[in-house]
Design a protein around this motif. Structure first.
Motif, PDB file in Angstrom:
ATOM      1  N   MET A   1     -10.971  35.723   9.079  1.00 24.81           N
ATOM      2  CA  MET A   1      -9.901  36.198   8.192  1.00 24.81           C
ATOM      3  C   MET A   1     -10.073  35.585   6.803  1.00 24.81           C
ATOM      4  SD  MET A   1      -7.336  38.186   9.307  1.00 24.81           S
ATOM      5  CE  MET A   1      -5.873  37.616   8.431  1.00 24.81           C
TER       6      MET A   1
ATOM      7  N   THR B   1      -8.680  39.811   0.131  1.00 25.71           N
ATOM      8  CA  THR B   1      -8.416  41.004   0.924  1.00 25.71           C
ATOM      9  C   THR B   1      -7.165  41.706   0.425  1.00 25.71           C
ATOM     10  OG1 THR B   1      -9.287  39.762   2.805  1.00 25.71           O
ATOM     11  CG2 THR B   1      -8.270  41.873   3.284  1.00 25.71           C
TER      12      THR B   1
ATOM     13  N   GLY C   1     -12.462  37.145   4.733  1.00 26.65           N
ATOM     14  CA  GLY C   1     -12.187  38.540   4.387  1.00 26.65           C
ATOM     15  C   GLY C   1     -12.867  39.532   5.305  1.00 26.65           C
TER      16      GLY C   1
ATOM     17  N   LEU D   1     -11.928  40.232   8.478  1.00 26.69           N
ATOM     18  CA  LEU D   1     -10.980  40.873   9.395  1.00 26.69           C
ATOM     19  C   LEU D   1      -9.664  41.105   8.668  1.00 26.69           C
ATOM     20  CD1 LEU D   1     -11.347  38.826  12.743  1.00 26.69           C
ATOM     21  CD2 LEU D   1     -12.164  41.146  12.315  1.00 26.69           C
ATOM     22  N   TRP D   2      -8.989  42.180   9.056  1.00 24.57           N
ATOM     23  CA  TRP D   2      -7.650  42.457   8.527  1.00 24.57           C
ATOM     24  C   TRP D   2      -6.667  42.338   9.683  1.00 24.57           C
ATOM     25  CZ3 TRP D   2      -6.454  46.123   4.034  1.00 24.57           C
ATOM     26  CH2 TRP D   2      -7.502  46.145   3.111  1.00 24.57           C
ATOM     27  N   VAL D   3      -5.514  41.706   9.409  1.00 22.80           N
ATOM     28  CA  VAL D   3      -4.537  41.529  10.486  1.00 22.80           C
ATOM     29  C   VAL D   3      -3.540  42.693  10.500  1.00 22.80           C
ATOM     30  CG1 VAL D   3      -3.037  40.087   9.025  1.00 22.80           C
ATOM     31  CG2 VAL D   3      -2.869  39.944  11.522  1.00 22.80           C
TER      32      VAL D   3
ATOM     33  N   ASN E   1      -5.115  36.920   3.244  1.00 26.90           N
ATOM     34  CA  ASN E   1      -6.257  36.483   2.431  1.00 26.90           C
ATOM     35  C   ASN E   1      -6.144  37.091   1.026  1.00 26.90           C
ATOM     36  OD1 ASN E   1      -8.804  36.690   1.083  1.00 26.90           O
ATOM     37  ND2 ASN E   1      -9.840  36.187   2.986  1.00 26.90           N
TER      38      ASN E   1
ATOM     39  N   GLN F   1      -1.955  41.619   3.720  1.00 25.01           N
ATOM     40  CA  GLN F   1      -3.039  40.733   4.131  1.00 25.01           C
ATOM     41  C   GLN F   1      -2.892  39.354   3.509  1.00 25.01           C
ATOM     42  OE1 GLN F   1      -5.256  41.525   6.583  1.00 25.01           O
ATOM     43  NE2 GLN F   1      -3.837  43.266   6.703  1.00 25.01           N
TER      44      GLN F   1
ATOM     45  N   TRP G   1      -8.430  43.613  12.737  1.00 22.66           N
ATOM     46  CA  TRP G   1      -9.287  44.790  12.603  1.00 22.66           C
ATOM     47  C   TRP G   1     -10.518  44.523  11.764  1.00 22.66           C
ATOM     48  CZ3 TRP G   1      -8.495  49.789  14.582  1.00 22.66           C
ATOM     49  CH2 TRP G   1      -7.344  49.899  15.371  1.00 22.66           C
ATOM     50  N   SER G   2     -11.590  45.106  12.197  1.00 26.55           N
ATOM     51  CA  SER G   2     -12.809  45.040  11.404  1.00 26.55           C
ATOM     52  C   SER G   2     -12.736  46.114  10.326  1.00 26.55           C
ATOM     53  CB  SER G   2     -14.016  45.281  12.305  1.00 26.55           C
ATOM     54  OG  SER G   2     -15.076  45.777  11.529  1.00 26.55           O
ATOM     55  N   PRO G   3     -12.862  45.717   9.059  1.00 26.03           N
ATOM     56  CA  PRO G   3     -12.763  46.720   7.989  1.00 26.03           C
ATOM     57  C   PRO G   3     -13.828  47.799   8.088  1.00 26.03           C
ATOM     58  CG  PRO G   3     -13.456  44.594   7.117  1.00 26.03           C
ATOM     59  CD  PRO G   3     -13.106  44.381   8.548  1.00 26.03           C
TER      60      PRO G   3
END
Lengths: 177, 264
Positions: free
Chosen positions: B227, A33, B230, B232-234, A30, A28, B245-247
């Protein structure tokens, strides 16, 4: 690299939900994250290694590859993860792989000490082979233990004056006090 | 002598009557007040009794608890708000005294756990967590088998956090409720994307473009925003367009996917 992933017993490691989350396998971008991602992976790797009694792990271990999802935590990312875990004292590099400390050497040392005490083997000499492979340890947690991790644990005891190690490379013995 | 009633004596008499009326009125008022006070006392003690005898049910049964809270709201009593004003003096502590130890503490303890879960998961979800997932997490933490917790409870607990500042709030996006634990509002565009991600668990630029009719740049901008927060995750391993993706779906128990690996 195809280390035994499913050799031990038939029971399945209960993967956490994160493991079926496709984005879990992409590093990730970020920062925050990514940190959360590393923490999750770290917990996963430790639980996995504990479940399978895995002492060594490489950045290309099958655990990083979810075949069903067709997702892979790429080697550099896994390497970065292991480095993150090393800073937490949860792994230690040996060449291209790591010792996974789901139980730290000092904790192994404590367990060993207790076992020696409980089985009245103080003052006795045991070979390292006996500890990891011998009948005496059948049914204990030490049976099948990685020799080098055992040695690290024993060295903790030596440092504290509770044991003495002697002998040659492959026929090491230990005496407990 | 008093037949005419128009002499000087009449003044006296009317003064007398009006005095009598006044005293009668005040005695009526007094008895009225007394009756009301009695009623209030009775009501208070009944409510107290109710809260005490049912303290266990209130604590243990989420449906009962919700009903009780609803009843309190219906009669204009907020069992939670009252105690937060306990600092402001004697009056505020009334309901806290009545219900304290059972209802108040329950929600406050729950609120503490809500804060714990929110701050522990903030790294993975950017401070936006589904109410349902939060409820599950909070319930997991208390395995002693004691109390069941409902989403309704969690909502009330979040409300008790209001005095701490604006960061904790319940927000609705699409058909889902979330608890927000960061002082940040979602823009309309962001909310649309979060909502879109509820359907499959993820979004992609072309998916947004086709469904929302946005230009590509706008889709990408909103995605990038989420993103960077924080939320959304790619996933870059799609062999095609990246998916975001939604965590929330990572924590969803009835999630889209079953466990990924079967053992050997």
């Amino acid at each position: 690299m195809s280390t035994a992933i499913q050799t031990e017993a038939g029971d399945t490691f209960p993967f956490p939900k994160d493991y079926s989350f496709p984005a879990f396998f992409t590093r990730q971008p970020n920062l925050q994250t990514h940190h959360a991602q590393l923490e999750k992976w770290s917990a996963l790797v430790l639980a996995y290694a504990r479940h399978h009694r895995l002492f060594r792990l490489s950045p290309t271990h099958p655990v990083f590859h979810n075949k069903k999802l067709d997702r892979r935590f790429a080697e550099p990312d896994a390497r970065e993860l292991l480095e993150h875990m090393r800073k937490d004292g949860r792994v230690e590099w040996v060449g291209n792989e790591v010792f996974v400390y789901w139980r730290k050497p000092e904790d192994w040392a404590r367990k060993l000490e207790k076992w020696v005490e409980d089985t009245a083997q103080k003052g006795h000499v045991l070979t390292l082979y006996e500890i990891t492979e011998g009948e005496a340890t059948l049914g204990t947690e030490f049976h099948g233990m990685d020799g080098e991790v055992l040695l690290k644990a024993l060295n903790h005891l030596v440092k504290r004056g509770r044991a003495q190690i002697f002998g040659q490379d492959d026929s090491l013995g230990v005496k407990f006090f | 002598m008093s037949r005419k009633g128009v002499g000087i004596g009449a003044f006296d008499r009317s003064r007398l009557t009006s005095r009598q009326f006044a005293s009668h009125g005040s005695s009526l008022r007094a008895s009225n007040t007394e009756a009301l006070t009695t009623q209030l006392t009775v009501f208070r003690s009944l409510l107290q009794q109710f809260a005490q005898t049912h303290a266990k049910d209130i604590r243990s049964d989420p449906a009962f608890r919700a009903q009780f809270a609803r009843m309190c709201t219906a009669i204009g009593v907020d069992p939670l708000a009252s105690s937060s004003s306990s600092s402001s003096g004697a009056g505020g502590g009334l309901w806290a005294q009545l219900l304290g130890g059972s209802v108040n503490d329950f929600y406050f303890e729950l609120a503490v756990r809500v804060v714990e879960v929110c701050s522990r998961t903030r790294g993975e979800n950017g401070g936006l967590i589904g109410l349902k997932e939060l409820t599950e997490r909070v319930s997991q933490g208390r395995m002693e088998g004691s109390t069941e917790i409902s989403a309704d409870d969690v909502k009330r607990a979040v409300e008790t956090l209001k005095p701490l500042g604006g960061s904790y709030a319940i927000i609705s996006v699409g058909h889902k409720e979330y608890v927000r634990s960061v002082p940040r509002e979602l823009s309309n565009d962001q909310a649309s994307v979060v909502e879109a991600a509820q359907v499959l668990g993820y979004v992609s630029v072309s998916m947004l473009r086709d469904n929302l009719g946005w230009e590509k740049a706008r889709c990408q901008t909103v995605i990038d925003d989420l993103m960077s927060e924080g939320m959304l995750w790619v996933d870059k391993q799609t062999r095609g367009e990246w998916e975001y993706w939604s965590p929330t779906s990572m924590m969803d128990t009835e999630g889209v996917m079953e466990p990924a690996i079967e053992g050997g």
